[in-house]
Design an enzyme around this catalytic site. Structure first.
Site, PDB file in Angstrom:
ATOM      1  N   LEU A 100       0.987  -1.107  -0.094  1.00  0.00           N
ATOM      2  CA  LEU A 100       0.039  -0.077  -0.095  1.00  0.00           C
ATOM      3  C   LEU A 100       0.927   1.309  -0.205  1.00  0.00           C
ATOM      4  CD1 LEU A 100      -2.778  -0.928   2.696  1.00  0.00           C
ATOM      5  CD2 LEU A 100      -2.734  -1.120   0.169  1.00  0.00           C
ATOM      6  N   ASP A 101       0.541   2.343  -0.793  1.00  0.00           N
ATOM      7  CA  ASP A 101       1.424   3.355  -0.599  1.00  0.00           C
ATOM      8  C   ASP A 101       1.252   4.033   0.469  1.00  0.00           C
ATOM      9  OD1 ASP A 101      -0.818   5.263  -0.794  1.00  0.00           O
ATOM     10  OD2 ASP A 101      -1.057   4.932  -2.832  1.00  0.00           O
ATOM     11  N   VAL A 102       2.195   5.120   0.682  1.00  0.00           N
ATOM     12  CA  VAL A 102       2.307   5.780   2.151  1.00  0.00           C
ATOM     13  C   VAL A 102       1.090   6.129   2.743  1.00  0.00           C
ATOM     14  CG1 VAL A 102       3.471   7.823   3.266  1.00  0.00           C
ATOM     15  CG2 VAL A 102       4.760   6.293   1.942  1.00  0.00           C
TER      16      VAL A 102
END
Length: 237
Positions: A100-102
């Protein structure tokens, strides 16, 4: 399992430190000093280091509710790795099942079982990933049909697999995809001229994020959950 690997699995020793302990005569198997790392440890063997009985750490399967501001990689970054949220032994052996991105929150799976990970994320399998997106603008009336037909993302030469879009309200939508392209959900909405303000993953395959887990909290999966996810990821395309 080789004795040197067994020592690394059950202690904080590196492979070279394990060899040194063996050569120093600090390791016994069933009461006998063993100095060769190639010695095979079998079920029922009692391995001791300085009279302390050792046991290898088994494979681990963890659900974590990812908060904003954490990376799903271990590369050097301005953001801490999501694995740093876990209070477990030998964290360096763990990896996330996909990423998952930041800025994305929600369900992330963490394990040290590479084969299990592959069964879930392999492009050869269609494992559902369900997200709730909060959008800057209302969706067009035909958004459901566009997502169901597949969307050609910027920079790609093939459209995405069909996705299921469900409107939650005017600016929130639940999206089910079966791929994991780079920033795929955000790019899909961007292709419609919309911007994702917040993104939260609710489910992977048969496993929904535990409602009792606050952001940053985690728990181990049950054996049934582990098996169900492996089965869910075992449906060939």
């Amino acid at each position: 399992m080789r004795l040197d690997k067994y020592l690394c699995e059950s202690t904080d020793l590196t492979r070279s430190q394990a060899r040194s302990a063996l050569l120093a005569g600090e390791i016994t198997v069933n009461g006998e000093v063993i100095k060769k790392g190639t010695h095979v440890v079998r079920d029922g063997d009692v391995v001791q280091w300085d009279d302390e009985t050792l046991a290898p750490i088994g494979l681990r399967y963890i659900m974590l509710n990812k908060p904003v501001g954490y990376e799903c990689t271990l590369r050097n970054s301005q953001y801490p790795p999501v694995i740093s949220l876990l209070d477990v032994d030998k964290r360096d052996r763990l990896h996330t099942v996909g990423r998952l991105d930041v800025e994305t929150t929600g369900l992330i799976l963490i394990t040290d079982d590479g084969q299990w990970t592959h069964r879930i994320i392999s492009p050869r399998h269609r494992c559902d990933k369900v997200y709730v997106a909060t959008l800057a603008e209302p969706l067009p009336d035909n958004a459901e049909d566009l997502f169901a037909a597949g969307i050609l993302l910027d920079g790609e030469d093939k459209p995405t697999l069909p996705a299921v879009l469900e409107r939650v309200d005017e600016r929130r939508a639940r999206l089910t995809i079966q791929e994991g392209k780079y920033h795929q959900v955000r790019r899909m909405f961007a292709s419609l001229g919309n911007h994702v303000l917040a993104l939260h993953r609710e489910r992977i395959g048969s496993l929904a994020l535990d409602a009792d887990l606050l952001a940053g909290e985690s728990r181990y999966l049950t054996p049934i959950e582990v098996a169900d996810l492996a089965q869910n990821g075992d449906v060939p395309v």
